[in-house]
Motif scaffolding. Structure first.
Motif, short mmCIF file in Angstrom:
data_model
loop_
_atom_site.label_atom_id
_atom_site.label_comp_id
_atom_site.label_asym_id
_atom_site.label_seq_id
_atom_site.Cartn_x
_atom_site.Cartn_y
_atom_site.Cartn_z
N GLY A 108 0.74 -1.18 0.10
CA GLY A 108 0.05 0.05 -0.02
C GLY A 108 0.96 1.29 -0.05
O GLY A 108 0.75 2.32 -0.88
N LEU A 149 2.23 1.50 -3.43
CA LEU A 149 1.11 1.94 -4.33
C LEU A 149 0.88 3.57 -4.31
O LEU A 149 0.74 4.21 -5.09
CB LEU A 149 -0.26 1.30 -3.88
CG LEU A 149 -0.57 0.06 -4.81
CD1 LEU A 149 -2.16 -0.35 -4.31
CD2 LEU A 149 -0.88 0.72 -6.14
N GLN A 190 -4.34 8.12 -3.14
CA GLN A 190 -3.05 8.10 -2.16
C GLN A 190 -3.41 8.08 -0.71
O GLN A 190 -2.75 7.23 0.15
CB GLN A 190 -2.12 9.21 -2.63
CG GLN A 190 -0.81 9.51 -1.97
CD GLN A 190 -0.55 10.99 -1.81
OE1 GLN A 190 -0.69 11.65 -0.74
NE2 GLN A 190 -0.14 11.51 -3.14
N ALA A 243 -4.94 4.74 0.25
CA ALA A 243 -3.91 3.66 0.34
C ALA A 243 -3.03 3.72 1.56
O ALA A 243 -2.61 2.85 2.14
CB ALA A 243 -2.95 3.58 -0.97
#
Lengths: 95, 232
Positions: B56, B59, B79, B82
């Motif tokens: 995460g 990501l 963003q 995540a």
């Protein structure tokens, strides 16, 4: 610990670990739910505030002179003010 | 809020079922490790949450790059979602690791390279939310957040490779041996089943929470825009 002959009883730590993992996940799910519920409430209040005021109806015959036909208090206007005040109060409280 | 899409509702239910099965596999199906005893069973959730959390964070760094290129706030929402879910998962990882360390290492915490990099990563992303809280302008907040998440993203691979790069007592269970490690073990076939199922489960749970958090971010943006409109 690594020179023992029998397997140690560490089940208490295991239970604590799983309990904490599930509690943290449950709290996070609850926080997502509560935040979205609060935002929903805010959204509906803001939409109510943002609603355009109802158009004022004027009669073609000009201003009314008879007091009997005129309502003592305009219910629409009064309710509108009241709800606006309530909304402002609630909005202040939520933010 | 708009009602949940059917696919998300299904994913919610599937996540709960998978979590139940994974718990069963970890607590009942997998055999007890002879040296450490039952506490070794926290390993399945420990690795599952760590894997998804680090993924995460990486990501989020990717979303940051896309935001900085496209300047579209959608990528900022992705963003934030995540990072928030990863932060929760990584907290679970650290707590479970600490609980495991008490009987295995005879201490709750030690400043080993893996534990230190993990703690630093967690704190970096706590600070990320503090930074965002301090900026009112959405574009500025997104820009600062993207740059911060991009730099912070470096801590994720560093944490992952810490046990392979530095001398550490943290065991390397998958893909490596560490002679300094204390508390390592080799997995039996049943342990592998529980382990890989936990990895799969936490990946699905992560996707589910991520999706829910994105929807929350959308709603937050809508409310913020409406507030601006009303205040004008």
């Amino acid at each position: 610990m690594f020179f023992q002959e029998t397997t140690p009883d560490t089940s208490g730590y295991m239970i604590a670990g799983y309990a904490i993992a599930f509690i943290v996940m449950a709290l996070y799910v609850a926080s997502i739910y509560l935040r979205s519920r609060n935002l929903d409430q805010d959204m509906s209040m803001l939409k109510e505030i943002d609603k355009p005021a109802p158009p004022v109806q004027t009669s073609a015959a000009g201003p009314r002179t008879s007091t009997a036909s005129q309502p003592k208090k305009s219910p629409g206007k009064s309710t509108g003010n009241k709800s606006a005040k309530t909304v402002t109060k609630k909005t202040r409280k939520n933010y | 809020m708009q009602s949940k899409p059917a696919a998300l509702k299904v994913l919610d239910v599937v996540s709960i079922i998978l979590l139940g099965i994974s718990t069963y596999l970890a607590l009942v199906f997998a055999p007890t490790e002879l040296v450490m005893g039952d506490v070794q069973r926290v390993f399945y959730f420990h690795i599952g949450t760590a894997w998804t959390a680090l993924l995460g964070f990486i990501l989020a760094a990717v979303f940051s790059v896309v935001y900085l290129i496209k300047k579209d706030l959608l990528w900022d929402r992705l963003q934030v979602a995540a990072i928030e879910v990863s932060l929760v998962f990584f907290l679970i990882t650290i707590v479970l690791g600490s609980i495991w360390a008490r009987p295995a290492w005879n201490t709750w915490w030690t400043w080993d390279p893996r534990l230190t990099t993990a703690a630093v990563t967690e704190l970096i992303y706590v600070a990320y939310f503090m930074l965002r809280q301090g900026i009112d302008d959405p574009d500025k907040r997104a820009r600062f957040g993207a740059v911060y998440a991009l730099i912070g993203g470096l801590s994720a691979p560093l944490t992952f490779f810490a046990i392979r790069l530095f001398r550490t007592i943290h065991p390397v269970v998958i893909g490596g041996t560490n002679p300094e490690a204390d508390g390592g073990f080799s997995m039996t076939a049943d342990m592998r089943v529980a382990f890989f199922f936990a990895l799969f489960t936490f990946t699905v749970v992560f996707i589910d929470l991520f999706w829910n958090r994105i929807r929350l971010g959308d709603l937050q943006d809508k409310v913020e825009q409406l507030k601006l409109k009303v205040s004008m």
